[in-house]
Design a protein around this motif. Structure first.
Motif, mmCIF file in Angstrom:
data_model
loop_
_atom_site.group_PDB
_atom_site.id
_atom_site.type_symbol
_atom_site.label_atom_id
_atom_site.label_comp_id
_atom_site.label_asym_id
_atom_site.label_seq_id
_atom_site.Cartn_x
_atom_site.Cartn_y
_atom_site.Cartn_z
ATOM 1 N N SER A 176 41.268 37.255 30.949
ATOM 2 C CA SER A 176 42.068 38.098 31.853
ATOM 3 C C SER A 176 43.125 38.903 31.106
ATOM 4 O O SER A 176 43.592 39.930 31.598
ATOM 5 C CB SER A 176 42.730 37.235 32.929
ATOM 6 O OG SER A 176 43.798 36.471 32.393
ATOM 7 N N TRP A 177 43.516 38.451 29.916
ATOM 8 C CA TRP A 177 44.529 39.169 29.136
ATOM 9 C C TRP A 177 44.006 40.514 28.623
ATOM 10 O O TRP A 177 44.782 41.392 28.292
ATOM 11 C CB TRP A 177 44.966 38.328 27.937
ATOM 12 C CG TRP A 177 45.689 37.072 28.301
ATOM 13 C CD1 TRP A 177 46.338 36.799 29.472
ATOM 14 C CD2 TRP A 177 45.831 35.899 27.496
ATOM 15 N NE1 TRP A 177 46.861 35.539 29.450
ATOM 16 C CE2 TRP A 177 46.588 34.956 28.242
ATOM 17 C CE3 TRP A 177 45.410 35.551 26.215
ATOM 18 C CZ2 TRP A 177 46.898 33.703 27.747
ATOM 19 C CZ3 TRP A 177 45.727 34.301 25.720
ATOM 20 C CH2 TRP A 177 46.459 33.395 26.473
ATOM 21 N N PHE A 178 42.682 40.660 28.587
ATOM 22 C CA PHE A 178 42.082 41.854 27.992
ATOM 23 C C PHE A 178 41.458 42.786 29.042
ATOM 24 O O PHE A 178 40.710 43.695 28.694
ATOM 25 C CB PHE A 178 41.012 41.446 26.969
ATOM 26 C CG PHE A 178 41.554 40.566 25.878
ATOM 27 C CD1 PHE A 178 42.251 41.105 24.815
ATOM 28 C CD2 PHE A 178 41.404 39.189 25.949
ATOM 29 C CE1 PHE A 178 42.766 40.294 23.807
ATOM 30 C CE2 PHE A 178 41.910 38.368 24.951
ATOM 31 C CZ PHE A 178 42.595 38.922 23.881
ATOM 32 N N LYS A 179 41.776 42.551 30.297
ATOM 33 C CA LYS A 179 41.208 43.364 31.370
ATOM 34 C C LYS A 179 42.319 43.859 32.285
ATOM 35 O O LYS A 179 43.281 43.129 32.543
ATOM 36 C CB LYS A 179 40.183 42.545 32.177
ATOM 37 C CG LYS A 179 39.503 43.325 33.288
ATOM 38 C CD LYS A 179 38.524 42.442 34.050
ATOM 39 C CE LYS A 179 37.914 43.186 35.233
ATOM 40 N NZ LYS A 179 37.019 42.335 36.036
ATOM 41 N N LYS A 180 42.194 45.085 32.768
ATOM 42 C CA LYS A 180 43.157 45.620 33.719
ATOM 43 C C LYS A 180 42.635 45.420 35.144
ATOM 44 O O LYS A 180 41.449 45.594 35.414
ATOM 45 C CB LYS A 180 43.377 47.114 33.469
ATOM 46 C CG LYS A 180 44.129 47.403 32.164
ATOM 47 C CD LYS A 180 44.413 48.896 32.015
ATOM 48 C CE LYS A 180 45.217 49.165 30.742
ATOM 49 N NZ LYS A 180 45.515 50.630 30.579
ATOM 50 N N TYR A 181 43.533 45.061 36.029
ATOM 51 C CA TYR A 181 43.169 44.790 37.419
ATOM 52 C C TYR A 181 43.929 45.749 38.330
ATOM 53 O O TYR A 181 45.167 45.793 38.316
ATOM 54 C CB TYR A 181 43.518 43.344 37.795
ATOM 55 C CG TYR A 181 42.700 42.324 37.044
ATOM 56 C CD1 TYR A 181 41.538 41.789 37.613
ATOM 57 C CD2 TYR A 181 43.078 41.885 35.785
ATOM 58 C CE1 TYR A 181 40.787 40.859 36.932
ATOM 59 C CE2 TYR A 181 42.333 40.960 35.090
ATOM 60 C CZ TYR A 181 41.185 40.443 35.674
ATOM 61 O OH TYR A 181 40.427 39.510 34.989
ATOM 62 N N GLU A 182 43.184 46.511 39.115
ATOM 63 C CA GLU A 182 43.822 47.400 40.085
ATOM 64 C C GLU A 182 44.486 46.564 41.148
ATOM 65 O O GLU A 182 43.935 45.577 41.635
ATOM 66 C CB GLU A 182 42.769 48.315 40.706
ATOM 67 C CG GLU A 182 43.353 49.350 41.653
ATOM 68 C CD GLU A 182 42.292 50.293 42.210
ATOM 69 O OE1 GLU A 182 42.613 51.046 43.139
ATOM 70 O OE2 GLU A 182 41.149 50.281 41.690
#
Length: 245
Positions: A236-242
């Motif tokens: 999750s640290w390497f992904k952006k979440y809208e």
């Protein structure tokens, strides 16, 4: 748009399938059912086909070859539900560990209280589990403590599998990138909804262990959940979440 679809994965549930279908269709709120059967050798799918003659437009069936796992069954069902245009999509077990009457409470949470995810929670008000040995209760409860510690999700029952998702949640989550197939799947879905900042409510339920058929729990499934939570948090640290709220 169609409104309510309850997805029920099955593997060898011939002892429960007639009763669970009848119980859902007896509710005052109208629900449709999608059975996702993994080639049950006991003939579960054949019973569903028989029941479809009585519930032609309300009871649906997807048959898959072999036992492919809980997570993949739900993902297959989610995609089908989105394609068909349902507003609220539910997860529920076939064995009556989840009381079908509580579907109406999950529905009210999303429909009338405007929550995006409603979780039928065993632990939001104490420990509400019936017929489990104390060892399994403790394992389940402290699994939740562990998940909250690692993920920081303020969810008391992150491993629970009795859930209502609003359509927009499943549209926002990249279902093709959900990786886990056992109980870690339940954590991963909630974690994704949490990171997207959807509104989540836990609705207290009483969980009653199955009285017919065999449990699908195994040490392999539990191990996946324990180790998977760590990997899931790191990814999750390497992904952006809208954000949706």
């Amino acid at each position: 748009m169609r409104e309510n679809l309850v997805i029920i994965p099955t593997y060898n549930e011939m002892e429960n399938i007639r009763q669970i279908v009848a119980a859902v269709f007896e509710l005052s709120v109208p629900f449709e059912i999608l059975i996702v059967d993994d080639g049950s050798p006991d003939g579960t799918a054949e019973i569903v086909k028989e029941l479809q003659s009585q519930h032609a437009d309300k009871l649906h069936l997807i048959e898959r070859q072999g036992k492919q796992g809980l997570g993949t069954a739900y993902i297959r069902g989610f995609k089908w539900a989105l394609e068909k245009g349902y507003a609220f999509i539910y997860e529920m077990d076939a064995d009556f560990s989840h009381n079908p009457k509580d579907l109406e409470r999950l529905y009210a949470s999303c429909k009338f209280e405007s929550f995006d995810v409603a979780i039928g929670s065993r632990y939001i008000k104490g420990v509400n589990v019936v017929n489990w040995p104390i060892g399994r209760v403790l394992m389940s409860y402290f699994a939740g403590v562990y998940v909250r510690f690692i993920t920081r999700m303020p969810i008391m029952d992150p491993t629970g599998g009795f859930i209502c998702y609003s359509r927009k949640v499943l549209q926002a989550i990249d279902l093709d990138r959900i990786t886990f197939v056992g109980y870690a799947f339940q954590i991963e879905m909630k974690f994704n909804a949490y990171l997207h900042k959807f509104k989540i409510q836990e609705v207290p339920i009483i969980f009653t262990d199955r009285t017919r058929g065999e449990s699908k729990m195994s040490t392999k499934i539990f191990r996946e959940a324990v180790l998977g939570v760590i990997f899931m948090k790191v990814w999750s640290w390497f992904k952006k979440y809208e954000h949706y709220n």
